[in-house]
Design a protein around this motif. Structure first.
Motif, PDB file in Angstrom:
ATOM      1  N   ALA A   1      -0.484  15.106  -1.281  1.00  0.00           N
ATOM      2  CA  ALA A   1       0.478  14.922  -2.724  1.00  0.00           C
ATOM      3  C   ALA A   1       0.651  13.456  -2.928  1.00  0.00           C
ATOM      4  O   ALA A   1       0.270  12.982  -2.628  1.00  0.00           O
ATOM      5  N   SER A   2       1.522  13.485  -4.682  1.00  0.00           N
ATOM      6  CA  SER A   2       1.670  12.150  -4.876  1.00  0.00           C
ATOM      7  C   SER A   2       2.698  11.479  -4.968  1.00  0.00           C
ATOM      8  O   SER A   2       4.091  12.459  -5.494  1.00  0.00           O
ATOM      9  N   CYS A   3       4.058  10.276  -5.505  1.00  0.00           N
ATOM     10  CA  CYS A   3       5.005  10.929  -6.156  1.00  0.00           C
ATOM     11  C   CYS A   3       4.876  11.081  -7.432  1.00  0.00           C
ATOM     12  O   CYS A   3       5.918  12.348  -7.485  1.00  0.00           O
ATOM     13  N   ALA A   4       4.294  11.546  -8.301  1.00  0.00           N
ATOM     14  CA  ALA A   4       4.202  12.056  -9.463  1.00  0.00           C
ATOM     15  C   ALA A   4       4.593  13.653  -9.289  1.00  0.00           C
ATOM     16  O   ALA A   4       5.501  14.315  -9.446  1.00  0.00           O
TER      17      ALA A   4
ATOM     18  N   GLU B   1       1.051  -1.575  -0.209  1.00  0.00           N
ATOM     19  CA  GLU B   1       0.113   0.024  -0.411  1.00  0.00           C
ATOM     20  C   GLU B   1       1.080   1.168  -0.283  1.00  0.00           C
ATOM     21  O   GLU B   1       1.924   1.136  -0.163  1.00  0.00           O
ATOM     22  N   CYS B   2       0.392   2.515  -0.083  1.00  0.00           N
ATOM     23  CA  CYS B   2       1.193   3.200  -0.114  1.00  0.00           C
ATOM     24  C   CYS B   2       1.006   5.094   1.087  1.00  0.00           C
ATOM     25  O   CYS B   2      -0.741   4.721   1.119  1.00  0.00           O
ATOM     26  N   SER B   3       1.649   5.468   1.291  1.00  0.00           N
ATOM     27  CA  SER B   3       0.828   6.712   2.193  1.00  0.00           C
ATOM     28  C   SER B   3       0.291   7.321   2.191  1.00  0.00           C
ATOM     29  O   SER B   3      -0.963   7.906   2.671  1.00  0.00           O
ATOM     30  N   SER B   4      -0.294   7.596   0.526  1.00  0.00           N
ATOM     31  CA  SER B   4      -1.456   8.146  -0.134  1.00  0.00           C
ATOM     32  C   SER B   4      -2.590   7.655   0.341  1.00  0.00           C
ATOM     33  O   SER B   4      -3.894   8.623   0.698  1.00  0.00           O
ATOM     34  N   SER B   5      -2.219   6.473  -0.068  1.00  0.00           N
ATOM     35  CA  SER B   5      -3.976   5.965   0.178  1.00  0.00           C
ATOM     36  C   SER B   5      -3.993   6.295   1.882  1.00  0.00           C
ATOM     37  O   SER B   5      -5.330   6.204   2.070  1.00  0.00           O
TER      38      SER B   5
ATOM     39  N   GLU C   1       3.387  11.709  -0.356  1.00  0.00           N
ATOM     40  CA  GLU C   1       4.101  11.681  -1.253  1.00  0.00           C
ATOM     41  C   GLU C   1       4.906   9.841  -1.490  1.00  0.00           C
ATOM     42  O   GLU C   1       5.425   9.545  -0.264  1.00  0.00           O
ATOM     43  N   GLY C   2       4.361   9.051  -2.076  1.00  0.00           N
ATOM     44  CA  GLY C   2       3.948   7.455  -2.183  1.00  0.00           C
ATOM     45  C   GLY C   2       5.250   7.051  -1.714  1.00  0.00           C
ATOM     46  O   GLY C   2       5.670   5.808  -0.675  1.00  0.00           O
ATOM     47  N   PHE C   3       6.062   7.533  -2.344  1.00  0.00           N
ATOM     48  CA  PHE C   3       7.915   7.174  -2.949  1.00  0.00           C
ATOM     49  C   PHE C   3       8.753   7.426  -1.298  1.00  0.00           C
ATOM     50  O   PHE C   3      10.149   7.071  -0.717  1.00  0.00           O
TER      51      PHE C   3
ATOM     52  N   GLY D   1      -4.367   7.239 -12.305  1.00  0.00           N
ATOM     53  CA  GLY D   1      -3.880   5.651 -11.454  1.00  0.00           C
ATOM     54  C   GLY D   1      -3.489   5.995  -9.534  1.00  0.00           C
ATOM     55  O   GLY D   1      -3.658   4.094  -9.179  1.00  0.00           O
ATOM     56  N   CYS D   2      -3.475   7.016  -9.198  1.00  0.00           N
ATOM     57  CA  CYS D   2      -3.137   6.709  -8.366  1.00  0.00           C
ATOM     58  C   CYS D   2      -4.772   6.945  -7.250  1.00  0.00           C
ATOM     59  O   CYS D   2      -4.652   6.563  -5.897  1.00  0.00           O
ATOM     60  N   SER D   3      -5.978   7.101  -7.795  1.00  0.00           N
ATOM     61  CA  SER D   3      -7.482   7.113  -6.912  1.00  0.00           C
ATOM     62  C   SER D   3      -7.684   5.236  -7.150  1.00  0.00           C
ATOM     63  O   SER D   3      -9.026   5.115  -6.863  1.00  0.00           O
TER      64      SER D   3
HETATM   65  S1  SF4 Z   1       2.173   5.944  -7.829  1.00  0.00           S
HETATM   66 FE1  SF4 Z   1       2.884   6.694  -5.358  1.00  0.00          FE
HETATM   67  S2  SF4 Z   1       1.090   7.813  -4.588  1.00  0.00           S
HETATM   68 FE2  SF4 Z   1       1.067   6.723  -6.371  1.00  0.00          FE
HETATM   69  S3  SF4 Z   1      -0.370   5.311  -5.553  1.00  0.00           S
HETATM   70 FE3  SF4 Z   1       1.610   4.489  -6.002  1.00  0.00          FE
HETATM   71  S4  SF4 Z   1       2.523   5.058  -4.447  1.00  0.00           S
HETATM   72 FE4  SF4 Z   1       1.298   5.917  -3.729  1.00  0.00          FE
END
Ligand code: SF4
Length: 490
Positions: A142-145, A51-55, A174-176, A76-78
Protein backbone atom coordinates in the motif's frame (compact mmCIF):
# COMPACT_ATOMS: atom_id res chain seq x y z
CA UNK A 1 3.28 -7.74 22.97
CA UNK A 2 1.48 -6.61 19.85
CA UNK A 3 1.97 -9.28 17.22
CA UNK A 4 -1.47 -10.18 15.99
CA UNK A 5 -1.19 -12.09 12.74
CA UNK A 6 -4.96 -12.32 12.40
CA UNK A 7 -5.10 -8.59 11.64
CA UNK A 8 -4.17 -7.48 8.10
CA UNK A 9 -2.49 -4.41 9.59
CA UNK A 10 0.84 -4.34 11.40
CA UNK A 11 1.05 -2.21 14.51
CA UNK A 12 3.57 0.56 13.84
CA UNK A 13 6.82 0.79 15.81
CA UNK A 14 5.97 4.02 17.58
CA UNK A 15 3.05 2.38 19.40
CA UNK A 16 4.46 -1.16 19.51
CA UNK A 17 8.00 -0.44 20.70
CA UNK A 18 7.98 3.28 21.55
CA UNK A 19 10.43 4.00 18.72
CA UNK A 20 11.55 7.52 17.97
CA UNK A 21 13.90 9.44 15.70
CA UNK A 22 14.92 12.57 17.57
CA UNK A 23 17.45 12.50 20.40
CA UNK A 24 20.75 14.05 21.31
CA UNK A 25 22.84 13.26 24.37
CA UNK A 26 24.95 10.26 25.29
CA UNK A 27 24.42 6.61 24.52
CA UNK A 28 24.15 5.78 28.22
CA UNK A 29 21.54 8.47 28.75
CA UNK A 30 19.44 7.01 25.93
CA UNK A 31 19.82 3.49 27.33
CA UNK A 32 18.79 4.59 30.82
CA UNK A 33 15.73 6.44 29.54
CA UNK A 34 14.74 3.47 27.42
CA UNK A 35 15.01 1.13 30.41
CA UNK A 36 12.79 3.41 32.49
CA UNK A 37 10.19 3.53 29.70
CA UNK A 38 10.63 7.27 29.33
CA UNK A 39 9.94 8.17 25.74
CA UNK A 40 12.51 10.78 24.93
CA UNK A 41 11.72 11.96 21.44
CA UNK A 42 12.65 15.46 20.37
CA UNK A 43 10.70 16.48 17.30
CA UNK A 44 12.39 18.36 14.46
CA UNK A 45 10.85 21.60 13.30
CA UNK A 46 12.68 21.15 9.98
CA UNK A 47 13.38 17.93 8.15
CA UNK A 48 15.35 17.46 4.94
CA UNK A 49 14.44 14.01 3.70
CA UNK A 50 13.27 10.63 4.82
CA UNK A 51 12.83 7.14 3.56
CA UNK A 52 9.43 5.53 3.95
CA UNK A 53 7.96 2.25 5.17
CA UNK A 54 6.69 1.32 1.74
CA UNK A 55 10.20 1.36 0.31
CA UNK A 56 11.54 -0.84 3.14
CA UNK A 57 8.69 -3.33 2.76
CA UNK A 58 9.42 -3.53 -0.97
CA UNK A 59 13.13 -4.08 -0.30
CA UNK A 60 12.31 -7.28 1.59
CA UNK A 61 9.69 -8.61 -0.85
CA UNK A 62 10.90 -7.83 -4.38
CA UNK A 63 13.87 -10.21 -4.20
CA UNK A 64 11.77 -13.27 -3.32
CA UNK A 65 12.65 -15.07 -6.51
CA UNK A 66 9.31 -16.57 -7.48
CA UNK A 67 6.87 -13.96 -6.14
CA UNK A 68 5.48 -10.82 -7.76
CA UNK A 69 5.01 -7.47 -6.02
CA UNK A 70 2.55 -4.74 -6.91
CA UNK A 71 3.03 -1.26 -5.50
CA UNK A 72 -0.48 0.18 -5.31
CA UNK A 73 0.67 3.77 -5.59
CA UNK A 74 1.34 6.73 -7.87
CA UNK A 75 4.44 6.33 -10.00
CA UNK A 76 6.35 8.78 -7.78
CA UNK A 77 6.50 6.10 -5.08
CA UNK A 78 8.47 3.87 -7.48
CA UNK A 79 11.73 5.80 -7.27
CA UNK A 80 13.49 2.77 -5.76
CA UNK A 81 12.43 0.32 -8.47
CA UNK A 82 15.64 0.70 -10.50
CA UNK A 83 17.80 0.25 -7.40
CA UNK A 84 15.89 -2.91 -6.40
CA UNK A 85 16.37 -4.33 -9.87
CA UNK A 86 20.07 -3.49 -9.86
CA UNK A 87 20.58 -5.17 -6.46
CA UNK A 88 18.53 -8.16 -7.55
CA UNK A 89 20.56 -8.73 -10.71
CA UNK A 90 23.95 -8.03 -9.11
CA UNK A 91 23.23 -10.46 -6.28
CA UNK A 92 21.88 -13.11 -8.66
CA UNK A 93 25.23 -12.98 -10.47
CA UNK A 94 27.13 -13.24 -7.18
CA UNK A 95 24.95 -16.15 -6.02
CA UNK A 96 25.21 -17.89 -9.40
CA UNK A 97 21.43 -18.14 -9.87
CA UNK A 98 19.54 -17.27 -13.09
CA UNK A 99 19.69 -13.54 -13.75
CA UNK A 100 16.31 -11.90 -14.31
CA UNK A 101 14.49 -8.72 -13.47
CA UNK A 102 12.35 -8.27 -10.38
CA UNK A 103 8.65 -9.10 -10.87
CA UNK A 104 7.53 -5.66 -9.82
CA UNK A 105 4.62 -3.51 -11.06
CA UNK A 106 3.04 -0.22 -10.05
CA UNK A 107 -0.69 0.49 -10.39
CA UNK A 108 0.33 4.04 -11.37
CA UNK A 109 -2.51 5.74 -9.47
CA UNK A 110 -3.48 9.04 -11.04
CA UNK A 111 -5.70 12.00 -10.25
CA UNK A 112 -8.84 10.30 -11.57
CA UNK A 113 -8.16 7.28 -9.37
CA UNK A 114 -7.87 9.58 -6.36
CA UNK A 115 -11.45 10.68 -7.03
CA UNK A 116 -13.10 7.45 -8.16
CA UNK A 117 -10.89 4.92 -6.33
CA UNK A 118 -8.09 2.67 -7.53
CA UNK A 119 -9.70 -0.71 -6.75
CA UNK A 120 -10.47 -1.70 -10.36
CA UNK A 121 -6.95 -0.79 -11.43
CA UNK A 122 -5.50 -2.92 -8.63
CA UNK A 123 -7.63 -5.91 -9.61
CA UNK A 124 -6.53 -5.75 -13.24
CA UNK A 125 -2.86 -5.28 -12.22
CA UNK A 126 -3.02 -8.38 -9.99
CA UNK A 127 -4.45 -10.41 -12.89
CA UNK A 128 -1.79 -8.95 -15.17
CA UNK A 129 1.00 -9.94 -12.74
CA UNK A 130 -0.44 -13.45 -12.50
CA UNK A 131 -0.36 -13.91 -16.29
CA UNK A 132 2.99 -12.20 -16.91
CA UNK A 133 5.07 -13.73 -14.11
CA UNK A 134 3.27 -16.97 -13.09
CA UNK A 135 4.23 -16.16 -9.49
CA UNK A 136 3.85 -18.46 -6.50
CA UNK A 137 2.48 -15.49 -4.51
CA UNK A 138 1.60 -11.84 -5.13
CA UNK A 139 2.26 -9.12 -2.55
CA UNK A 140 0.45 -5.78 -2.80
CA UNK A 141 2.19 -2.94 -1.00
CA UNK A 142 0.00 0.00 0.00
CA UNK A 143 0.99 3.67 -0.27
CA UNK A 144 -0.05 7.00 1.20
CA UNK A 145 -2.36 7.55 -1.78
CA UNK A 146 -4.18 4.21 -1.52
CA UNK A 147 -4.49 4.68 2.24
CA UNK A 148 -5.84 8.22 2.02
CA UNK A 149 -8.54 7.39 -0.55
CA UNK A 150 -9.45 4.28 1.46
CA UNK A 151 -9.09 1.59 -1.20
CA UNK A 152 -10.07 -1.76 0.31
CA UNK A 153 -6.75 -3.41 -0.60
CA UNK A 154 -7.22 -6.19 1.94
CA UNK A 155 -10.68 -7.07 0.59
CA UNK A 156 -9.48 -7.03 -3.03
CA UNK A 157 -6.44 -9.23 -2.33
CA UNK A 158 -8.56 -11.74 -0.38
CA UNK A 159 -11.03 -11.99 -3.29
CA UNK A 160 -8.26 -12.38 -5.90
CA UNK A 161 -6.52 -15.00 -3.75
CA UNK A 162 -9.62 -17.16 -3.98
CA UNK A 163 -9.94 -16.59 -7.71
CA UNK A 164 -6.28 -17.23 -8.62
CA UNK A 165 -5.50 -19.99 -6.11
CA UNK A 166 -2.20 -18.47 -4.89
CA UNK A 167 -1.54 -16.24 -1.87
CA UNK A 168 -2.37 -12.63 -2.78
CA UNK A 169 -1.26 -10.60 0.21
CA UNK A 170 -1.96 -7.04 1.34
CA UNK A 171 1.10 -5.36 2.89
CA UNK A 172 0.09 -2.53 5.23
CA UNK A 173 2.96 -0.11 4.65
CA UNK A 174 1.25 3.20 3.88
CA UNK A 175 4.09 5.72 4.17
CA UNK A 176 2.29 8.23 6.37
CA UNK A 177 1.46 5.72 9.09
CA UNK A 178 4.90 5.65 10.68
CA UNK A 179 7.84 8.02 10.85
CA UNK A 180 10.12 5.03 11.43
CA UNK A 181 10.86 3.57 8.02
CA UNK A 182 11.90 0.26 9.62
CA UNK A 183 8.17 -0.29 10.24
CA UNK A 184 8.15 -1.32 6.57
CA UNK A 185 10.26 -4.38 7.42
CA UNK A 186 7.63 -5.34 9.99
CA UNK A 187 4.86 -4.87 7.40
CA UNK A 188 6.56 -7.21 4.94
CA UNK A 189 7.23 -9.84 7.61
CA UNK A 190 3.70 -9.52 8.99
CA UNK A 191 2.39 -10.32 5.50
CA UNK A 192 4.71 -13.33 5.20
CA UNK A 193 3.83 -14.81 8.60
CA UNK A 194 0.11 -14.12 8.10
CA UNK A 195 -0.27 -15.62 4.64
CA UNK A 196 2.80 -17.61 3.56
CA UNK A 197 4.33 -19.51 6.51
CA UNK A 198 2.67 -22.85 7.26
CA UNK A 199 2.73 -24.89 10.49
CA UNK A 200 5.77 -27.20 10.68
CA UNK A 201 5.52 -30.75 9.34
CA UNK A 202 9.01 -31.95 10.24
CA UNK A 203 11.37 -29.95 12.47
CA UNK A 204 14.95 -29.63 11.19
CA UNK A 205 17.39 -29.71 14.09
CA UNK A 206 20.33 -28.24 12.21
CA UNK A 207 18.56 -25.50 10.21
CA UNK A 208 18.84 -21.91 11.44
CA UNK A 209 16.77 -19.10 9.92
CA UNK A 210 19.03 -16.12 9.23
CA UNK A 211 17.02 -12.90 8.80
CA UNK A 212 19.27 -10.73 6.66
CA UNK A 213 19.39 -8.24 3.81
CA UNK A 214 21.42 -9.53 0.85
CA UNK A 215 24.96 -9.68 2.22
CA UNK A 216 27.68 -12.22 1.55
CA UNK A 217 27.42 -15.80 2.78
CA UNK A 218 29.49 -16.04 5.94
CA UNK A 219 27.12 -18.19 7.99
CA UNK A 220 27.62 -21.40 6.01
CA UNK A 221 31.21 -21.44 7.24
CA UNK A 222 30.55 -20.10 10.75
CA UNK A 223 27.58 -22.40 11.44
CA UNK A 224 29.33 -25.28 9.69
CA UNK A 225 31.94 -25.26 12.47
CA UNK A 226 29.21 -26.16 14.96
CA UNK A 227 27.22 -28.55 12.79
CA UNK A 228 24.46 -26.15 11.78
CA UNK A 229 23.38 -24.65 8.44
CA UNK A 230 21.83 -21.29 7.60
CA UNK A 231 18.49 -20.68 5.93
CA UNK A 232 18.81 -17.12 4.57
CA UNK A 233 15.56 -15.18 4.54
CA UNK A 234 13.84 -13.19 3.06
CA UNK A 235 15.60 -11.74 -0.05
CA UNK A 236 16.64 -14.47 -2.53
CA UNK A 237 14.42 -17.08 -0.90
CA UNK A 238 11.50 -18.81 -2.65
CA UNK A 239 7.90 -19.11 -1.51
CA UNK A 240 8.21 -22.85 -0.83
CA UNK A 241 11.22 -22.12 1.41
CA UNK A 242 9.34 -19.37 3.27
CA UNK A 243 6.39 -21.71 3.88
CA UNK A 244 8.72 -23.95 5.89
CA UNK A 245 10.64 -21.47 8.05
CA UNK A 246 8.49 -22.69 10.95
CA UNK A 247 10.48 -25.96 10.79
CA UNK A 248 13.85 -24.38 11.71
CA UNK A 249 15.62 -25.09 15.01
CA UNK A 250 16.11 -21.40 15.77
CA UNK A 251 16.07 -17.92 14.23
CA UNK A 252 18.97 -15.46 14.24
CA UNK A 253 19.14 -12.00 12.75
CA UNK A 254 22.05 -9.93 11.54
CA UNK A 255 20.32 -6.82 12.85
CA UNK A 256 17.53 -6.65 15.43
CA UNK A 257 16.19 -3.52 13.74
CA UNK A 258 15.53 -5.60 10.66
CA UNK A 259 14.34 -8.87 12.12
CA UNK A 260 12.72 -8.07 15.46
CA UNK A 261 9.16 -8.66 14.24
CA UNK A 262 9.73 -11.80 12.17
CA UNK A 263 11.88 -13.53 14.80
CA UNK A 264 9.36 -12.81 17.56
CA UNK A 265 6.39 -13.79 15.37
CA UNK A 266 7.97 -17.14 14.48
CA UNK A 267 8.59 -17.85 18.15
CA UNK A 268 5.08 -16.76 19.14
CA UNK A 269 3.21 -18.60 16.37
CA UNK A 270 5.35 -21.69 15.75
CA UNK A 271 7.67 -22.03 18.74
CA UNK A 272 10.86 -21.40 16.70
CA UNK A 273 13.18 -19.99 19.40
CA UNK A 274 14.83 -16.66 18.67
CA UNK A 275 18.50 -16.27 19.59
CA UNK A 276 18.28 -13.45 22.11
CA UNK A 277 21.67 -11.80 22.15
CA UNK A 278 23.38 -8.81 20.60
CA UNK A 279 24.05 -9.29 16.87
CA UNK A 280 27.34 -11.16 16.22
CA UNK A 281 29.66 -8.15 15.81
CA UNK A 282 32.79 -7.61 17.88
CA UNK A 283 34.39 -10.14 20.20
CA UNK A 284 31.89 -10.11 23.05
CA UNK A 285 28.81 -9.81 20.84
CA UNK A 286 29.91 -12.80 18.77
CA UNK A 287 30.70 -14.83 21.92
CA UNK A 288 27.24 -14.12 23.35
CA UNK A 289 25.51 -14.82 20.04
CA UNK A 290 27.24 -18.18 19.56
CA UNK A 291 26.73 -19.24 23.18
CA UNK A 292 23.00 -18.56 22.99
CA UNK A 293 22.75 -20.34 19.64
CA UNK A 294 24.69 -23.27 21.15
CA UNK A 295 22.37 -23.38 24.16
CA UNK A 296 19.24 -23.46 21.98
CA UNK A 297 20.58 -26.17 19.68
CA UNK A 298 22.41 -28.33 22.21
CA UNK A 299 25.83 -27.44 20.81
CA UNK A 300 27.30 -25.73 23.88
CA UNK A 301 30.59 -27.63 24.05
CA UNK A 302 31.22 -27.32 20.30
CA UNK A 303 30.57 -23.57 20.53
CA UNK A 304 33.14 -23.17 23.30
CA UNK A 305 35.75 -24.87 21.14
CA UNK A 306 34.92 -22.62 18.17
CA UNK A 307 35.08 -19.46 20.30
CA UNK A 308 38.50 -20.45 21.63
CA UNK A 309 39.85 -21.44 18.20
CA UNK A 310 38.52 -18.33 16.46
CA UNK A 311 39.80 -15.95 19.12
CA UNK A 312 43.23 -17.59 18.93
CA UNK A 313 43.17 -17.50 15.12
CA UNK A 314 42.59 -13.74 14.92
CA UNK A 315 44.62 -12.68 17.98
CA UNK A 316 47.90 -11.79 16.28
CA UNK A 317 46.40 -9.92 13.34
CA UNK A 318 43.96 -8.13 15.64
CA UNK A 319 46.85 -6.95 17.77
CA UNK A 320 48.64 -5.57 14.70
CA UNK A 321 45.48 -3.77 13.58
CA UNK A 322 45.03 -2.28 17.05
CA UNK A 323 48.60 -0.98 17.02
CA UNK A 324 47.79 0.87 13.81
CA UNK A 325 44.30 2.10 14.60
CA UNK A 326 44.49 2.79 18.34
CA UNK A 327 43.06 6.20 19.23
CA UNK A 328 41.96 7.15 15.70
CA UNK A 329 38.69 9.06 15.92
CA UNK A 330 35.68 7.63 14.11
CA UNK A 331 32.09 8.81 13.62
CA UNK A 332 29.33 6.34 12.70
CA UNK A 333 26.15 7.13 10.77
CA UNK A 334 24.03 4.00 10.37
CA UNK A 335 20.74 2.26 11.14
CA UNK A 336 19.90 1.41 14.71
CA UNK A 337 21.06 -2.06 15.79
CA UNK A 338 23.58 -2.30 12.97
CA UNK A 339 25.05 1.07 13.93
CA UNK A 340 25.31 -0.04 17.57
CA UNK A 341 27.04 -3.23 16.44
CA UNK A 342 29.59 -1.20 14.49
CA UNK A 343 30.39 0.79 17.64
CA UNK A 344 31.32 -2.46 19.42
CA UNK A 345 33.43 -3.60 16.50
CA UNK A 346 35.31 -0.28 16.25
CA UNK A 347 35.96 -0.28 19.98
CA UNK A 348 37.43 -3.79 19.62
CA UNK A 349 39.88 -2.21 17.17
CA UNK A 350 40.65 0.30 19.98
CA UNK A 351 39.47 3.22 17.89
CA UNK A 352 37.98 6.22 19.66
CA UNK A 353 34.29 6.63 18.85
CA UNK A 354 33.95 10.41 18.54
CA UNK A 355 30.20 10.17 18.03
CA UNK A 356 27.33 8.47 16.28
CA UNK A 357 24.19 9.53 14.43
CA UNK A 358 21.84 6.54 14.48
CA UNK A 359 18.81 6.55 12.15
CA UNK A 360 16.17 5.75 14.78
CA UNK A 361 15.86 4.23 18.24
CA UNK A 362 13.83 1.26 19.45
CA UNK A 363 13.74 1.38 23.27
CA UNK A 364 13.03 -2.38 23.20
CA UNK A 365 12.47 -5.12 20.67
CA UNK A 366 9.46 -7.38 20.12
CA UNK A 367 10.94 -10.17 22.25
CA UNK A 368 11.14 -7.74 25.21
CA UNK A 369 14.53 -9.26 26.13
CA UNK A 370 17.36 -6.91 27.17
CA UNK A 371 19.97 -9.34 25.84
CA UNK A 372 18.99 -8.28 22.30
CA UNK A 373 19.67 -4.62 23.09
CA UNK A 374 22.77 -3.88 21.03
CA UNK A 375 23.17 -0.34 22.42
CA UNK A 376 23.04 -1.55 26.02
CA UNK A 377 25.61 -4.18 25.07
CA UNK A 378 27.93 -1.42 23.83
CA UNK A 379 27.46 0.82 26.86
CA UNK A 380 27.87 -2.07 29.35
CA UNK A 381 30.92 -3.58 27.67
CA UNK A 382 32.72 -0.69 25.97
CA UNK A 383 31.58 2.41 27.86
CA UNK A 384 29.58 5.48 26.89
CA UNK A 385 29.49 7.33 23.55
CA UNK A 386 29.35 11.00 24.33
CA UNK A 387 28.15 12.66 21.15
CA UNK A 388 25.24 10.38 20.39
CA UNK A 389 22.22 11.44 18.36
CA UNK A 390 19.23 9.75 16.80
CA UNK A 391 19.00 11.30 13.37
CA UNK A 392 17.01 9.92 10.45
CA UNK A 393 19.61 10.83 7.82
CA UNK A 394 19.25 14.60 8.24
CA UNK A 395 22.30 15.60 6.24
CA UNK A 396 22.29 19.19 7.52
CA UNK A 397 22.85 17.86 11.05
CA UNK A 398 25.49 15.35 9.96
CA UNK A 399 27.55 17.92 8.05
CA UNK A 400 27.40 20.35 10.96
CA UNK A 401 28.43 17.68 13.51
CA UNK A 402 31.27 16.38 11.34
CA UNK A 403 32.67 19.84 10.77
CA UNK A 404 32.90 20.27 14.57
CA UNK A 405 34.18 16.80 15.57
CA UNK A 406 36.56 16.41 12.59
CA UNK A 407 36.98 12.63 13.00
CA UNK A 408 39.78 10.74 11.25
CA UNK A 409 37.21 8.44 9.70
CA UNK A 410 33.50 8.44 8.89
CA UNK A 411 31.72 5.08 8.67
CA UNK A 412 28.36 5.16 6.89
CA UNK A 413 25.89 2.46 6.04
CA UNK A 414 23.84 4.21 3.35
CA UNK A 415 25.36 5.37 0.07
CA UNK A 416 23.88 8.87 -0.04
CA UNK A 417 25.75 9.86 3.11
CA UNK A 418 29.25 8.95 2.00
CA UNK A 419 29.72 11.99 -0.25
CA UNK A 420 29.35 14.36 2.69
CA UNK A 421 32.37 12.95 4.54
CA UNK A 422 34.45 13.22 1.38
CA UNK A 423 33.24 16.79 0.75
CA UNK A 424 34.56 17.66 4.20
CA UNK A 425 37.91 15.96 3.56
CA UNK A 426 37.20 13.05 5.92
CA UNK A 427 38.17 9.55 4.74
CA UNK A 428 34.85 7.71 4.52
CA UNK A 429 34.03 4.03 4.63
CA UNK A 430 30.74 2.88 3.12
CA UNK A 431 29.92 -0.73 3.89
CA UNK A 432 26.83 -1.95 2.07
CA UNK A 433 27.37 -5.61 2.98
CA UNK A 434 26.36 -5.96 6.62
CA UNK A 435 27.77 -9.49 6.73
CA UNK A 436 31.26 -8.06 6.05
CA UNK A 437 31.63 -7.20 9.76
CA UNK A 438 30.08 -10.30 11.28
CA UNK A 439 31.94 -12.65 13.60
CA UNK A 440 35.59 -12.75 14.55
CA UNK A 441 36.72 -12.48 10.96
CA UNK A 442 34.50 -9.39 10.58
CA UNK A 443 36.69 -7.44 13.02
CA UNK A 444 39.74 -8.16 10.87
CA UNK A 445 37.78 -7.34 7.71
CA UNK A 446 36.89 -3.94 9.10
CA UNK A 447 40.34 -3.25 10.48
CA UNK A 448 42.06 -3.94 7.17
CA UNK A 449 39.47 -1.99 5.20
CA UNK A 450 39.78 1.00 7.53
CA UNK A 451 43.54 1.06 7.07
CA UNK A 452 42.97 1.20 3.29
CA UNK A 453 40.40 3.98 3.66
CA UNK A 454 42.65 6.08 5.92
CA UNK A 455 45.16 6.05 3.05
CA UNK A 456 42.73 8.21 1.05
CA UNK A 457 43.20 11.22 3.34
CA UNK A 458 45.21 13.31 0.90
CA UNK A 459 42.85 12.40 -1.93
CA UNK A 460 39.66 13.40 -0.06
CA UNK A 461 41.30 16.56 1.24
CA UNK A 462 41.99 17.46 -2.36
CA UNK A 463 38.33 16.85 -3.23
CA UNK A 464 37.23 18.95 -0.24
CA UNK A 465 39.47 21.81 -1.36
CA UNK A 466 37.56 21.90 -4.64
CA UNK A 467 34.07 21.34 -3.18
CA UNK A 468 31.56 23.84 -1.97
CA UNK A 469 29.04 22.83 0.69
CA UNK A 470 25.45 23.95 0.10
CA UNK A 471 25.23 25.17 3.70
CA UNK A 472 25.97 28.78 4.54
CA UNK A 473 27.86 30.05 7.59
CA UNK A 474 24.41 30.92 9.05
CA UNK A 475 23.84 27.21 9.52
CA UNK A 476 27.38 25.99 10.10
CA UNK A 477 28.02 28.46 12.92
CA UNK A 478 25.03 27.44 15.02
CA UNK A 479 24.58 24.19 16.91
CA UNK A 480 23.75 21.13 14.79
CA UNK A 481 20.59 20.40 16.79
CA UNK A 482 19.00 23.85 16.50
CA UNK A 483 15.93 22.31 14.81
CA UNK A 484 15.48 19.58 17.42
CA UNK A 485 12.70 20.68 19.76
CA UNK A 486 12.43 20.00 23.46
CA UNK A 487 12.12 16.47 24.74
CA UNK A 488 8.57 15.11 24.49
CA UNK A 489 7.75 12.73 27.31
CA UNK A 490 4.75 10.65 26.23
S1 SF4 B 1 4.00 9.15 -1.07
FE1 SF4 B 1 3.96 7.93 0.80
S2 SF4 B 1 4.20 5.79 0.14
FE2 SF4 B 1 4.83 7.11 -1.60
S3 SF4 B 1 7.04 7.30 -1.35
FE3 SF4 B 1 6.13 9.08 -0.30
S4 SF4 B 1 5.90 8.45 1.85
FE4 SF4 B 1 6.25 6.57 0.63
Amino acid sequence: MSINIKSPEVEIRESRLGSSNGFVGTAKELCDKSRKNRFCERKRSFSQCLECSSSRALSMLVMIQDAAVINHAPLGCSADFAEFNFTNRAEQIRRKIPVKNVNLLSTNLQEKDMVYGGGAKLESTIRDAYVRFSPKAIFVTASCASGIIGDDVSGITDALEEELGIPVVYVSCEGFKSKIWATGFDSAFHAIVRKIVKPPIKKKKDLINVINFWGSDIFTDLFGKIGLRPNYIVPFSKIEQLKKISEAAATVQVCSTLGTYLAAALEQEYGVPEVKSPPPYGLKGTDEFLRELGRLTGKESRVEIVIKQERERIAEELQELREELRGKKVYVSAGAAHGHSLLALLRDLEMEVAGAGIFHHDPCFDNGDERSDALKHVVDNYGDVRSFSVCNKQVFELVNVLSRLRPDLLVVRHGGLAAWGVNLGIPTLLVGDEQFGIGYQGILNYGNKIIDVLETKEFVENIAAHSELPYTSWWMEQGPYAFLGREQVE
